[in-house]
Motif scaffolding. Sequence first.
Motif, PDB file in Angstrom:
ATOM      1  N   ALA A 161       0.847  -1.188   0.000  1.00 32.01           N
ATOM      2  CA  ALA A 161       0.000   0.000   0.000  1.00 32.01           C
ATOM      3  C   ALA A 161       0.887   1.245   0.000  1.00 32.01           C
ATOM      4  O   ALA A 161       2.063   1.185   0.333  1.00 32.01           O
ATOM      5  CB  ALA A 161      -0.910  -0.025   1.235  1.00 32.01           C
ATOM      6  N   PRO A 162       0.314   2.390  -0.384  1.00 31.18           N
ATOM      7  CA  PRO A 162       1.141   3.595  -0.486  1.00 31.18           C
ATOM      8  C   PRO A 162       1.655   4.117   0.855  1.00 31.18           C
ATOM      9  O   PRO A 162       1.027   3.931   1.891  1.00 31.18           O
ATOM     10  CB  PRO A 162       0.189   4.624  -1.123  1.00 31.18           C
ATOM     11  N   GLU A 163       2.795   4.766   0.799  1.00 31.89           N
ATOM     12  CA  GLU A 163       3.296   5.577   1.905  1.00 31.89           C
ATOM     13  C   GLU A 163       2.391   6.806   2.020  1.00 31.89           C
ATOM     14  O   GLU A 163       2.039   7.415   1.014  1.00 31.89           O
ATOM     15  CB  GLU A 163       4.746   5.993   1.587  1.00 31.89           C
ATOM     16  N   LEU A 164       2.015   7.177   3.244  1.00 29.68           N
ATOM     17  CA  LEU A 164       1.048   8.268   3.413  1.00 29.68           C
ATOM     18  C   LEU A 164       1.671   9.538   3.991  1.00 29.68           C
ATOM     19  O   LEU A 164       1.011  10.314   4.684  1.00 29.68           O
ATOM     20  CB  LEU A 164      -0.134   7.792   4.275  1.00 29.68           C
ATOM     21  N   THR A 165       2.964   9.745   3.724  1.00 31.35           N
ATOM     22  CA  THR A 165       3.620  11.013   4.077  1.00 31.35           C
ATOM     23  C   THR A 165       4.403  11.497   2.854  1.00 31.35           C
ATOM     24  O   THR A 165       4.602  10.740   1.907  1.00 31.35           O
ATOM     25  CB  THR A 165       4.641  10.847   5.232  1.00 31.35           C
ATOM     26  N   THR A 275       2.398  11.292  11.945  1.00 28.80           N
ATOM     27  CA  THR A 275       2.265  12.651  11.384  1.00 28.80           C
ATOM     28  C   THR A 275       3.564  13.457  11.506  1.00 28.80           C
ATOM     29  O   THR A 275       3.549  14.682  11.424  1.00 28.80           O
ATOM     30  CB  THR A 275       1.115  13.421  12.069  1.00 28.80           C
ATOM     31  N   TRP A 276       4.678  12.793  11.689  1.00 24.45           N
ATOM     32  CA  TRP A 276       5.964  13.473  11.912  1.00 24.45           C
ATOM     33  C   TRP A 276       6.260  14.526  10.833  1.00 24.45           C
ATOM     34  O   TRP A 276       6.669  15.649  11.138  1.00 24.45           O
ATOM     35  CB  TRP A 276       7.086  12.426  11.950  1.00 24.45           C
ATOM     36  N   TRP A 277       6.008  14.192   9.585  1.00 26.01           N
ATOM     37  CA  TRP A 277       6.368  15.122   8.492  1.00 26.01           C
ATOM     38  C   TRP A 277       5.493  16.377   8.464  1.00 26.01           C
ATOM     39  O   TRP A 277       5.885  17.401   7.900  1.00 26.01           O
ATOM     40  CB  TRP A 277       6.297  14.414   7.136  1.00 26.01           C
ATOM     41  N   ARG A 278       4.327  16.302   9.098  1.00 28.25           N
ATOM     42  CA  ARG A 278       3.467  17.492   9.160  1.00 28.25           C
ATOM     43  C   ARG A 278       4.196  18.639   9.861  1.00 28.25           C
ATOM     44  O   ARG A 278       4.080  19.798   9.481  1.00 28.25           O
ATOM     45  CB  ARG A 278       2.180  17.148   9.923  1.00 28.25           C
ATOM     46  N   ASN A 302       2.509   3.698  13.134  1.00 30.96           N
ATOM     47  CA  ASN A 302       3.958   3.862  12.905  1.00 30.96           C
ATOM     48  C   ASN A 302       4.503   5.088  13.617  1.00 30.96           C
ATOM     49  O   ASN A 302       3.754   5.922  14.099  1.00 30.96           O
ATOM     50  CB  ASN A 302       4.302   3.844  11.404  1.00 30.96           C
ATOM     51  N   CYS A 303       5.812   5.170  13.716  1.00 30.58           N
ATOM     52  CA  CYS A 303       6.565   6.109  14.568  1.00 30.58           C
ATOM     53  C   CYS A 303       5.948   6.196  15.966  1.00 30.58           C
ATOM     54  O   CYS A 303       5.830   7.272  16.547  1.00 30.58           O
ATOM     55  CB  CYS A 303       6.817   7.463  13.897  1.00 30.58           C
ATOM     56  N   ASN A 304       5.591   5.036  16.480  1.00 30.02           N
ATOM     57  CA  ASN A 304       5.062   4.906  17.851  1.00 30.02           C
ATOM     58  C   ASN A 304       3.771   5.673  18.111  1.00 30.02           C
ATOM     59  O   ASN A 304       3.483   6.032  19.255  1.00 30.02           O
ATOM     60  CB  ASN A 304       6.121   5.334  18.878  1.00 30.02           C
ATOM     61  N   THR A 305       2.987   5.907  17.068  1.00 29.69           N
ATOM     62  CA  THR A 305       1.711   6.604  17.233  1.00 29.69           C
ATOM     63  C   THR A 305       0.700   5.666  17.895  1.00 29.69           C
ATOM     64  O   THR A 305       0.617   4.488  17.554  1.00 29.69           O
ATOM     65  CB  THR A 305       1.182   7.043  15.855  1.00 29.69           C
ATOM     66  N   LYS A 306      -0.012   6.195  18.855  1.00 29.26           N
ATOM     67  CA  LYS A 306      -1.030   5.383  19.534  1.00 29.26           C
ATOM     68  C   LYS A 306      -2.194   5.120  18.580  1.00 29.26           C
ATOM     69  O   LYS A 306      -2.644   6.025  17.876  1.00 29.26           O
ATOM     70  CB  LYS A 306      -1.531   6.123  20.779  1.00 29.26           C
ATOM     71  N   ILE A 307      -2.639   3.877  18.541  1.00 29.55           N
ATOM     72  CA  ILE A 307      -3.719   3.511  17.629  1.00 29.55           C
ATOM     73  C   ILE A 307      -5.070   3.704  18.308  1.00 29.55           C
ATOM     74  O   ILE A 307      -5.325   3.114  19.354  1.00 29.55           O
ATOM     75  CB  ILE A 307      -3.570   2.037  17.175  1.00 29.55           C
ATOM     76  N   PRO A 308      -5.943   4.546  17.752  1.00 35.38           N
ATOM     77  CA  PRO A 308      -7.285   4.699  18.323  1.00 35.38           C
ATOM     78  C   PRO A 308      -8.133   3.484  17.986  1.00 35.38           C
ATOM     79  O   PRO A 308      -8.326   3.169  16.819  1.00 35.38           O
ATOM     80  CB  PRO A 308      -7.824   5.963  17.627  1.00 35.38           C
ATOM     81  N   LYS A 309      -8.554   2.749  19.005  1.00 34.66           N
ATOM     82  CA  LYS A 309      -9.282   1.506  18.735  1.00 34.66           C
ATOM     83  C   LYS A 309     -10.771   1.651  19.037  1.00 34.66           C
ATOM     84  O   LYS A 309     -11.180   2.456  19.819  1.00 34.66           O
ATOM     85  CB  LYS A 309      -8.689   0.370  19.560  1.00 34.66           C
TER      86      LYS A 309
END
Length: 309
Positions: A161-165, A275-278, A302-309
């Motif tokens: 799947a695509p990279e999203l940044t 969202t690091w690149w933002r 990714n980059c240790n982002t918490k996943i909203p479940k």
Amino acid sequence: YVTSALRNHKDYNVWLIFTKVTNVSTLSYKFRDLIHNLLTVSSVPLKFNIIVDRVSQGIAENQIADLLYRNKTLVYSFYDIDESARKIQDIVEVMTPYFSSKPGTYYSDALFYISLGLYRIAPQNQHHAILLDCDLYFKKDIALLFAEFERFKPTALFGLAPELTPVYRHILHMYKAKHNTTFGDYYKSDAPSSNSIHSKGFQGYNSGVVLINLKAQRNSTEFPKIITNETVHRMTSKYRFRGHLGDQDFYTLVGYEYPHLIQTLNCGFNRQLCTWWRDHGYLKIFDKYFRCEHETLVLHGNCNTKIPK
Ligand code: UDP
Ligand code: MN
């Protein structure tokens, strides 16, 4: 959703990499949560294949015991990271100078290129494999992901799947200044269609979810040529490409030069959350890259982002 071809072969191989883990590291909880999550959402019998070092294997066994205590059954095998690294040493040696941030120890480098050489590590009777990061959460049945193998074009070895940044816009900065290309551009769903595969923009690939047609890869006469230093040097020179994200940098270049080898999955199969690149120079266009118009099946913290479940 699933065709008889896959069902008959019991070929639902999930591969996980679980190394350099300590009891306190969050990776051990991500690992346990993901396995629990997969057992809960899967309508098909999964085979787990876990690449470990000795210490990490002990921790993995404890986490698995935790799950089995709750009445789940689990089919799994461990593979040693050192042994695996030896089998792909040639690939790692070619790739690290171009795609590793700080070439380090022997197996810490190999970790980031396992997907490219998994066809040598996996047992010969495995024809398909899905390699997953541990920082994922499946909202829907993983059978839907296996079903994507049925949609592969005949030439495809990998599904990503695509990279999203905008990371590949950043990396292609020099090249894009001199060449008219859609590589590195964000995907414009309403752009006019054309014959060329990436004409609507191509953000590159993310390797948190990798579908691998192991059988096709083993039979490919082309693939061994693509992983030579000659090819990688030619591609990275052409695009002035210096990466730091391991295998996904390579897949992105293959997407530029050999797109027939990769099946592009929709973004819902690997909905990244980093969202690091933002906040690092791309505030204005970040959201164009980050948006995903497809239904989310898999979240990727990714980059240790918490996943909203
Ligand atoms: N990984 C590992 N040990 C480590 C770091 C990473 O086994 O010390 C594996 C693990 O499977 C992890 C994957 O490599 O999910 C990729 O790392 P991560 O998901 O943290 O990278 P990101 O998606 O944030 O780029
Ligand atoms: Mn990840």
